[in-house]
Motif scaffolding. Structure first.
Motif, short mmCIF file in Angstrom:
data_model
loop_
_atom_site.label_atom_id
_atom_site.label_comp_id
_atom_site.label_asym_id
_atom_site.label_seq_id
_atom_site.Cartn_x
_atom_site.Cartn_y
_atom_site.Cartn_z
N ALA A 142 5.01 -7.10 -31.99
CA ALA A 142 5.88 -8.01 -31.23
C ALA A 142 6.56 -8.98 -32.18
CB ALA A 142 5.06 -8.77 -30.19
N ALA A 143 5.82 -9.50 -33.16
CA ALA A 143 6.38 -10.43 -34.12
C ALA A 143 7.50 -9.78 -34.94
CB ALA A 143 5.28 -10.96 -35.04
N LYS A 144 7.33 -8.51 -35.27
CA LYS A 144 8.33 -7.81 -36.08
C LYS A 144 9.65 -7.63 -35.36
CE LYS A 144 4.97 -5.29 -38.91
NZ LYS A 144 4.37 -3.96 -39.22
N THR A 145 9.64 -7.71 -34.03
CA THR A 145 10.90 -7.56 -33.28
C THR A 145 11.80 -8.77 -33.43
OG1 THR A 145 10.06 -8.57 -31.23
CG2 THR A 145 9.68 -6.18 -31.54
N GLY A 146 11.24 -9.89 -33.90
CA GLY A 146 12.02 -11.12 -33.99
C GLY A 146 11.89 -12.02 -32.78
N ALA A 147 11.05 -11.63 -31.81
CA ALA A 147 10.86 -12.46 -30.61
C ALA A 147 10.24 -13.80 -30.98
CB ALA A 147 9.98 -11.74 -29.60
N ASP A 148 10.60 -14.82 -30.21
CA ASP A 148 10.05 -16.15 -30.44
C ASP A 148 8.66 -16.31 -29.85
OD1 ASP A 148 12.56 -17.41 -31.55
OD2 ASP A 148 13.31 -16.76 -29.59
N ARG A 149 8.40 -15.61 -28.73
CA ARG A 149 7.17 -15.82 -27.98
C ARG A 149 6.66 -14.50 -27.41
NH1 ARG A 149 7.93 -21.39 -24.42
NH2 ARG A 149 9.01 -22.60 -26.04
N ILE A 150 5.40 -14.51 -27.04
CA ILE A 150 4.89 -13.50 -26.13
C ILE A 150 4.55 -14.19 -24.82
CG2 ILE A 150 3.97 -12.01 -27.94
CD1 ILE A 150 1.15 -13.15 -27.23
N GLU A 151 4.64 -13.44 -23.72
CA GLU A 151 4.10 -13.93 -22.45
C GLU A 151 2.92 -13.05 -22.10
OE1 GLU A 151 4.99 -14.38 -17.68
OE2 GLU A 151 6.66 -14.69 -19.09
N LEU A 152 1.75 -13.65 -22.08
CA LEU A 152 0.54 -12.90 -21.75
C LEU A 152 0.54 -12.54 -20.26
CD1 LEU A 152 -2.11 -14.98 -23.73
CD2 LEU A 152 -1.37 -12.63 -24.24
N TYR A 153 0.38 -11.26 -19.98
CA TYR A 153 0.22 -10.80 -18.60
C TYR A 153 -1.20 -11.17 -18.16
CZ TYR A 153 -0.81 -7.59 -14.78
OH TYR A 153 -1.21 -7.06 -13.59
N THR A 154 -1.32 -12.10 -17.23
CA THR A 154 -2.63 -12.65 -16.87
C THR A 154 -3.22 -12.05 -15.61
OG1 THR A 154 -1.40 -14.53 -15.91
CG2 THR A 154 -2.39 -14.85 -18.09
N GLY A 155 -2.69 -10.92 -15.16
CA GLY A 155 -3.24 -10.26 -13.98
C GLY A 155 -4.70 -9.86 -14.16
N TYR A 156 -5.05 -9.32 -15.34
CA TYR A 156 -6.43 -8.92 -15.59
C TYR A 156 -7.35 -10.14 -15.61
CZ TYR A 156 -3.77 -4.93 -17.40
OH TYR A 156 -2.89 -3.89 -17.55
N PHE A 157 -6.86 -11.22 -16.21
CA PHE A 157 -7.64 -12.46 -16.23
C PHE A 157 -7.92 -12.95 -14.82
CE2 PHE A 157 -6.87 -17.04 -15.59
CZ PHE A 157 -8.10 -17.53 -16.02
N ALA A 158 -6.92 -12.93 -13.97
CA ALA A 158 -7.07 -13.44 -12.60
C ALA A 158 -8.12 -12.65 -11.83
CB ALA A 158 -5.73 -13.41 -11.87
N ILE A 159 -8.13 -11.34 -12.02
CA ILE A 159 -9.14 -10.51 -11.35
C ILE A 159 -10.53 -10.83 -11.87
CG2 ILE A 159 -9.97 -8.13 -11.06
CD1 ILE A 159 -7.00 -7.26 -11.19
N GLY A 160 -10.67 -10.93 -13.18
CA GLY A 160 -11.96 -11.24 -13.77
C GLY A 160 -12.46 -12.61 -13.37
N TYR A 161 -11.57 -13.58 -13.34
CA TYR A 161 -11.96 -14.94 -12.96
C TYR A 161 -12.46 -14.98 -11.52
CZ TYR A 161 -11.74 -19.99 -12.33
OH TYR A 161 -12.08 -21.30 -12.07
N GLU A 162 -11.76 -14.29 -10.64
CA GLU A 162 -12.17 -14.26 -9.22
C GLU A 162 -13.55 -13.64 -9.06
OE1 GLU A 162 -10.36 -12.92 -4.86
OE2 GLU A 162 -9.30 -12.38 -6.71
N ASP A 163 -13.87 -12.67 -9.92
CA ASP A 163 -15.17 -12.02 -9.87
C ASP A 163 -16.23 -12.76 -10.70
OD1 ASP A 163 -14.15 -10.05 -8.25
OD2 ASP A 163 -13.73 -8.67 -9.90
N LYS A 164 -15.85 -13.95 -11.22
CA LYS A 164 -16.76 -14.78 -12.04
C LYS A 164 -17.22 -14.06 -13.31
CE LYS A 164 -18.43 -17.75 -8.31
NZ LYS A 164 -17.35 -17.38 -7.38
N LYS A 165 -16.36 -13.21 -13.83
CA LYS A 165 -16.62 -12.57 -15.12
C LYS A 165 -15.92 -13.40 -16.19
CE LYS A 165 -17.03 -7.97 -13.03
NZ LYS A 165 -16.45 -6.60 -12.93
N TRP A 166 -16.60 -14.46 -16.61
CA TRP A 166 -15.94 -15.48 -17.44
C TRP A 166 -15.51 -14.94 -18.80
CZ3 TRP A 166 -15.08 -18.10 -13.52
CH2 TRP A 166 -16.06 -18.47 -12.59
N ASN A 167 -16.14 -13.86 -19.26
CA ASN A 167 -15.75 -13.31 -20.55
C ASN A 167 -14.40 -12.59 -20.48
OD1 ASN A 167 -16.55 -11.10 -19.08
ND2 ASN A 167 -17.77 -10.17 -20.73
N CYS A 168 -13.81 -12.53 -19.29
CA CYS A 168 -12.49 -11.92 -19.15
C CYS A 168 -11.45 -12.64 -20.00
CB CYS A 168 -12.04 -11.91 -17.69
SG CYS A 168 -11.74 -13.56 -16.99
#
Length: 241
Positions: A142-168
């Motif tokens: 991603a850095a090599k493309t010249g982009a300034d930022r990444i946007e983390l897709y947090t859908g997986y995090f949201a599912i893990g958090y709801e299930d109290k899987k804090w290591n998500c």
């Protein structure tokens, strides 16, 4: 400082259900800025099922904060954003038939493609962000493309958090650290809400921007739009104090 960018796609979805102008998307864009958010996010799709291309032009005329336009960089999309010149363009690998964004770019496979699109955007002075799954190994590409930022897709995090899987959160932390090492800033978005936002920012305090739409609009049905935005800002700022 973590900026809150409010995604108003769902407002357009509600308006389009009755083919009128209620709720007024343009007025909502004005109001959410007045209520304290630091930006507006919109995602015009080819079928214009929520935000239309006309909406993009109308909304761009009332932006006093920052405008982030998301989308798959098709020729039509690129022509639109190069004409509007928003503060930021977030490139998302959506196919036309998806209900909502549900995965990030494989920056290894699409490095050349993204590099070409990002160069065109940066030639127009537009900040660029790449929608990315929490995969540390993809960040250097991603850095090599010249982009300034990444946007983390947090859908997986949201599912893990709801299930109290804090290591998500661990894989997100690792991905974010690699981004910092590659001199990229970090945005985050998808399924973030008032329950999980504080945990995310506490674990990744160097996030620059969160983009929140679906949950925020639904929460505002009960709390009111201004109160909901203020609730997000308080949670974000409380973590960072």
């Amino acid at each position: 400082m973590v900026n809150l960018s409010v995604n108003i796609n769902k407002i357009a979805t509600l308006r389009n259900a009755r083919c009128g102008n209620i709720p007024n998307v343009l007025q909502v864009a004005i109001d959410v800025q007045k209520f304290g958010c630091q930006g507006i996010t919109i995602h015009p799709r080819p079928d214009e099922r929520h935000i239309t291309y006309k909406d993009v032009y109308d909304i761009s005329s009332v932006i006093t904060t920052e405008l982030n336009i998301e989308g798959n960089p098709t020729e039509k999309f690129m022509n639109l954003v190069l004409d509007v010149k928003p503060s930021q363009v977030t490139l998302v690998p959506d196919s036309e038939d998806v209900i909502t964004s549900n995965s990030g770019w494989n920056t290894f496979l699409y490095q050349d493609f993204l590099t070409d699109k990002i160069k065109k955007l940066k030639d127009y002075g537009i900040r660029t962000s790449i929608f990315l799954d929490p995969k540390p190994e993809l960040v250097p590409y991603a850095a090599k493309t010249g982009a300034d930022r990444i946007e983390l897709y947090t859908g997986y995090f949201a599912i893990g958090y709801e299930d109290k899987k804090w290591n998500c959160i661990d894989i997100y932390v690792d991905t974010a650290k690699i981004a910092v090492d590659n001199h990229m800033l970090i945005n985050a978005g998808h399924d973030l809400n008032l329950d999980n936002i504080s945990f995310l920012i506490k674990k990744i305090p160097y996030i620059s921007e969160v983009s929140i739409g679906h949950a925020l609009i639904n929460e505002s049905i009960y709390m009111g739009l201004e109160n909901t935005i203020q609730s997000y800002l308080k949670k974000i700022h409380k973590v960072l104090k």
